[in-house]
Design a protein around this motif. Structure first.
Motif, PDB file in Angstrom:
ATOM      1  N   VAL A 164      24.734  12.963  31.693  1.00  0.00           N
ATOM      2  CA  VAL A 164      25.367  11.814  31.041  1.00  0.00           C
ATOM      3  C   VAL A 164      26.358  12.293  29.989  1.00  0.00           C
ATOM      4  N   ALA A 165      27.623  11.979  30.208  1.00  0.00           N
ATOM      5  CA  ALA A 165      28.651  12.296  29.209  1.00  0.00           C
ATOM      6  C   ALA A 165      28.609  11.248  28.107  1.00  0.00           C
ATOM      7  N   VAL A 166      28.684  11.698  26.858  1.00  0.00           N
ATOM      8  CA  VAL A 166      28.620  10.807  25.698  1.00  0.00           C
ATOM      9  C   VAL A 166      29.810  11.084  24.797  1.00  0.00           C
ATOM     10  N   PHE A 167      30.562  10.050  24.482  1.00  0.00           N
ATOM     11  CA  PHE A 167      31.565  10.216  23.444  1.00  0.00           C
ATOM     12  C   PHE A 167      31.778   8.914  22.685  1.00  0.00           C
ATOM     13  N   ALA A 168      32.166   9.067  21.442  1.00  0.00           N
ATOM     14  CA  ALA A 168      32.397   7.927  20.561  1.00  0.00           C
ATOM     15  C   ALA A 168      33.887   7.785  20.326  1.00  0.00           C
ATOM     16  N   THR A 169      34.363   6.547  20.336  1.00  0.00           N
ATOM     17  CA  THR A 169      35.774   6.306  20.030  1.00  0.00           C
ATOM     18  C   THR A 169      35.903   5.789  18.605  1.00  0.00           C
TER      19      THR A 169
ATOM     20  N   TRP B 144      30.437  14.948  23.915  1.00  0.00           N
ATOM     21  CA  TRP B 144      31.843  15.269  23.719  1.00  0.00           C
ATOM     22  C   TRP B 144      32.259  15.097  22.257  1.00  0.00           C
ATOM     23  N   GLY B 145      31.463  14.387  21.477  1.00  0.00           N
ATOM     24  CA  GLY B 145      31.850  14.111  20.111  1.00  0.00           C
ATOM     25  C   GLY B 145      32.730  12.878  20.041  1.00  0.00           C
ATOM     26  N   SER B 146      33.543  12.791  18.990  1.00  0.00           N
ATOM     27  CA  SER B 146      34.353  11.588  18.772  1.00  0.00           C
ATOM     28  C   SER B 146      35.777  11.794  19.243  1.00  0.00           C
ATOM     29  N   LEU B 147      36.405  10.664  19.602  1.00  0.00           N
ATOM     30  CA  LEU B 147      37.781  10.658  20.073  1.00  0.00           C
ATOM     31  C   LEU B 147      38.580   9.638  19.275  1.00  0.00           C
ATOM     32  N   PRO B 148      39.857   9.884  19.024  1.00  0.00           N
ATOM     33  CA  PRO B 148      40.682   8.906  18.302  1.00  0.00           C
ATOM     34  C   PRO B 148      40.978   7.697  19.178  1.00  0.00           C
ATOM     35  N   ASP B 149      41.413   6.630  18.547  1.00  0.00           N
ATOM     36  CA  ASP B 149      41.740   5.399  19.273  1.00  0.00           C
ATOM     37  C   ASP B 149      43.098   5.536  19.951  1.00  0.00           C
ATOM     38  N   GLU B 150      43.172   6.463  20.868  1.00  0.00           N
ATOM     39  CA  GLU B 150      44.427   6.726  21.562  1.00  0.00           C
ATOM     40  C   GLU B 150      44.162   6.762  23.069  1.00  0.00           C
ATOM     41  N   PRO B 151      44.932   6.005  23.842  1.00  0.00           N
ATOM     42  CA  PRO B 151      44.709   5.982  25.297  1.00  0.00           C
ATOM     43  C   PRO B 151      44.716   7.358  25.936  1.00  0.00           C
ATOM     44  N   GLN B 152      45.591   8.245  25.475  1.00  0.00           N
ATOM     45  CA  GLN B 152      45.665   9.565  26.090  1.00  0.00           C
ATOM     46  C   GLN B 152      44.384  10.369  25.881  1.00  0.00           C
ATOM     47  N   ALA B 153      43.773  10.232  24.687  1.00  0.00           N
ATOM     48  CA  ALA B 153      42.522  10.948  24.423  1.00  0.00           C
ATOM     49  C   ALA B 153      41.398  10.418  25.297  1.00  0.00           C
ATOM     50  N   ILE B 154      41.351   9.093  25.436  1.00  0.00           N
ATOM     51  CA  ILE B 154      40.326   8.501  26.296  1.00  0.00           C
ATOM     52  C   ILE B 154      40.561   8.917  27.740  1.00  0.00           C
ATOM     53  N   GLU B 155      41.816   8.925  28.149  1.00  0.00           N
ATOM     54  CA  GLU B 155      42.177   9.337  29.506  1.00  0.00           C
ATOM     55  C   GLU B 155      41.634  10.727  29.822  1.00  0.00           C
ATOM     56  N   ALA B 156      41.900  11.669  28.932  1.00  0.00           N
ATOM     57  CA  ALA B 156      41.473  13.047  29.174  1.00  0.00           C
ATOM     58  C   ALA B 156      39.955  13.152  29.225  1.00  0.00           C
ATOM     59  N   ALA B 157      39.270  12.441  28.323  1.00  0.00           N
ATOM     60  CA  ALA B 157      37.810  12.495  28.290  1.00  0.00           C
ATOM     61  C   ALA B 157      37.214  11.908  29.561  1.00  0.00           C
ATOM     62  N   LEU B 158      37.725  10.750  29.989  1.00  0.00           N
ATOM     63  CA  LEU B 158      37.212  10.129  31.207  1.00  0.00           C
ATOM     64  C   LEU B 158      37.454  11.013  32.422  1.00  0.00           C
TER      65      LEU B 158
ATOM     66  N   THR C 200      42.970   5.902  44.468  1.00  0.00           N
ATOM     67  CA  THR C 200      44.190   5.599  43.720  1.00  0.00           C
ATOM     68  C   THR C 200      44.063   6.150  42.316  1.00  0.00           C
ATOM     69  N   ASP C 201      45.125   6.741  41.799  1.00  0.00           N
ATOM     70  CA  ASP C 201      45.125   7.125  40.392  1.00  0.00           C
ATOM     71  C   ASP C 201      45.099   5.876  39.535  1.00  0.00           C
ATOM     72  N   VAL C 202      44.442   5.972  38.385  1.00  0.00           N
ATOM     73  CA  VAL C 202      44.383   4.849  37.459  1.00  0.00           C
ATOM     74  C   VAL C 202      45.621   4.863  36.566  1.00  0.00           C
ATOM     75  N   LEU C 203      46.316   3.732  36.512  1.00  0.00           N
ATOM     76  CA  LEU C 203      47.447   3.602  35.599  1.00  0.00           C
ATOM     77  C   LEU C 203      47.337   2.237  34.953  1.00  0.00           C
ATOM     78  N   THR C 204      46.731   2.177  33.779  1.00  0.00           N
ATOM     79  CA  THR C 204      46.419   0.904  33.162  1.00  0.00           C
ATOM     80  C   THR C 204      47.495   0.483  32.186  1.00  0.00           C
ATOM     81  N   GLU C 205      47.332  -0.746  31.677  1.00  0.00           N
ATOM     82  CA  GLU C 205      48.240  -1.273  30.669  1.00  0.00           C
ATOM     83  C   GLU C 205      48.269  -0.391  29.428  1.00  0.00           C
ATOM     84  N   GLY C 206      47.149   0.253  29.138  1.00  0.00           N
ATOM     85  CA  GLY C 206      47.068   1.066  27.936  1.00  0.00           C
ATOM     86  C   GLY C 206      47.584   2.472  28.119  1.00  0.00           C
ATOM     87  N   GLY C 207      48.049   2.808  29.329  1.00  0.00           N
ATOM     88  CA  GLY C 207      48.610   4.127  29.531  1.00  0.00           C
ATOM     89  C   GLY C 207      47.661   5.119  30.163  1.00  0.00           C
ATOM     90  N   TYR C 208      46.481   4.684  30.659  1.00  0.00           N
ATOM     91  CA  TYR C 208      45.528   5.600  31.255  1.00  0.00           C
ATOM     92  C   TYR C 208      46.022   6.063  32.614  1.00  0.00           C
TER      93      TYR C 208
END
Length: 463
Positions: free
Chosen positions: A206-211, A249-263, A310-318
């Protein structure tokens, strides 16, 4: 988050952010378990000494009768009950001792009329004997000619102090079923019946990270406006308690790119993902943006590689890596409960994603209601939902709520043995002071008045 132009577009964006239909807790749990049913990871063999705390992946059966032979329950003498039927302290029955047998041995002589065999605890009962007399009810003696004998001072019945063959288990009888948590007692049984290796369910990873851009590592010094990331470690401990393996994974900033990489990384290494924070309706709640994009279908309309992924390309830039569209859906993005109503869950590419509240109390409740049951079901546990008991409220919970409220509580017993739920102080969603002391979650039904002292309620037990 994607910029939108014009007041009309801005209003539509604001409206969609709030347009999250709450489902009942029971429905959210049903959807969670249904999704988990398709995520069973298979089994592996481990040495018996490493099986404790794991979940069985096979039905364990008795490989022989147990005991495998009639055995003595104590030190004494194996006799025929008929020979001692009239024995009393004043008129003892004298029997000739023809043999002695210890645990692990076999008597060479059978017990016949007028004879006895000295026997030790756990030894096989000799042929012909149907009772064992405890040593304290006997006295050594000698027959004429010096042959050893024993005086039996109390009458005995057939079967006394003898564990008959198959008294506990019969050959082929089930000892434990798949999904059973292997406790020390199970280990003893498994060893008794020769299971040197045991098939157990694989541990979910189980991967765990906080935003949250406000979060600091646990070991960092506090800074103005910042707090330490306690949720990741709490969730990791709860994952381990559920029999799974956390990857923190620890904490991540509220940035779509950071969430993208973690996911993207998590999907390559984990079987399930748990995030905390970013699920509400604020401008920087990036996990809420992700769930909304999946619901709207915009995540899977571009960059198609083949008919299945399909690659994910969301409104938030993921733009995370290649997910199976057929195995992707939002299970829920709002639950009719307090605390933790923004709690969300989805299946993405065939893997479960839970997005829990960043508030510690709400995060804790969300894990108990949804994540732990999913982890247990993945490990083969059919009765995966938390256990409930009925209790009376020791003190009133006056706060009204449009949804069922889950209040951290301790459990006590009154003078007549009735179970009482004592709600803990500091139990707001953002508070953590009472989490460590909580023994259960008192379920306060929705309504304008809360629940009065003495009301009979359900309490969800916390492991």
């Amino acid at each position: 988050m994607k910029k939108v132009g014009g007041n009309g577009a801005g209003e539509r964006e604001k409206e969609s952010r709030f347009n999250r239909r709450a489902v009942k807790v029971e429905e959210a749990q049903r959807r969670t378990l249904a999704a988990a049913d398709g995520l069973v990871l298979g089994s592996e063999f481990v040495p018996l000494r490493a099986a404790g705390g794991r979940r069985l992946a096979q039905t364990i059966v008795a490989t022989c009768d147990w005991p495998p032979f009639a055995r003595s329950g104590l030190d004494g003498y194996a006799v025929r009950a008929a020979d001692i039927a009239a024995a009393t302290p004043e008129h003892s029955a004298m029997l000739r001792v023809v043999d002695a047998v210890a645990a692990g041995g076999l008597a060479l002589a059978a017990v016949q009329k007028g004879t006895a065999v000295r026997i030790m605890t756990g030894a096989a009962v000799p042929e012909g004997a149907d009772a064992v007399v405890m040593l304290e009810q006997t006295a050594e003696a000698l027959l004429d000619g010096g042959a050893p004998a024993v005086l039996i001072k109390h009458a005995g019945a057939a079967g006394q102090h003898i564990a008959p063959q198959g008294e506990e288990f019969r050959l082929g009888g089930a000892l434990a079923v798949p999904g059973t948590l292997v406790r020390p007692g199970h280990v003893a049984l498994l060893g008794t019946f020769g299971y040197a290796e045991v098939a157990v369910q694989k541990r979910p990873r189980v991967a765990v990270f906080a935003t949250g851009s406000e979060l600091l590592p646990v070991g960092a010094a506090l800074a103005p406006g910042r707090i330490r990331d306690s949720n990741s470690c709490m969730v990791a401990a709860m994952i381990e308690q559920s029999g799974a393996e956390p990857i923190v994974w620890g904490s991540l900033p509220d940035e779509p790119q950071a969430i993208e990489a973690a996911l993207a990384s998590a999907w390559n290494t984990a079987d399930l993902i748990v995030t905390t924070g970013g699920v509400s309706v604020g401008d920087y709640d990036v996990m809420a943006d992700l769930f909304r994009a999946i619901k709207n279908g915009s995540s899977f309309q571009t960059m198609e590689r083949n008919s299945n992924t399909t690659d994910v390309l969301t409104e938030g830039g993921y733009s995370t890596a290649s997910y199976n569209r057929a195995a992707t859906e939002v299970l829920f993005d709002r639950v009719a409960m307090r605390p933790g109503s923004p709690t969300s869950a989805a299946v993405i590419g065939g893997k479960l994603l839970f997005a829990l509240s960043g508030n510690p109390g709400a995060c804790f409740v969300g894990f108990e209601l949804f994540v732990r049951p999913a982890l247990l079901r993945i490990q083969g546990v059919m009765e995966a939902l938390p256990r409930k008991v009925t209790a009376k409220l020791l003190t009133a919970v006056d706060k009204p709520s449009p949804h069922d409220r889950f209040v951290r509580t301790r459990l006590v017993s009154d003078s007549d043995g009735s179970l009482l739920a004592d709600p803990l102080a500091f139990s707001k969603s953002s508070m953590m002071a009472s989490i460590a002391e909580a023994e259960g979650l008192a379920v306060i039904p929705s309504g304008p008045k809360g629940a009065e002292t003495g009301a009979v309620i359900e309490v969800i037990l916390i492991p």
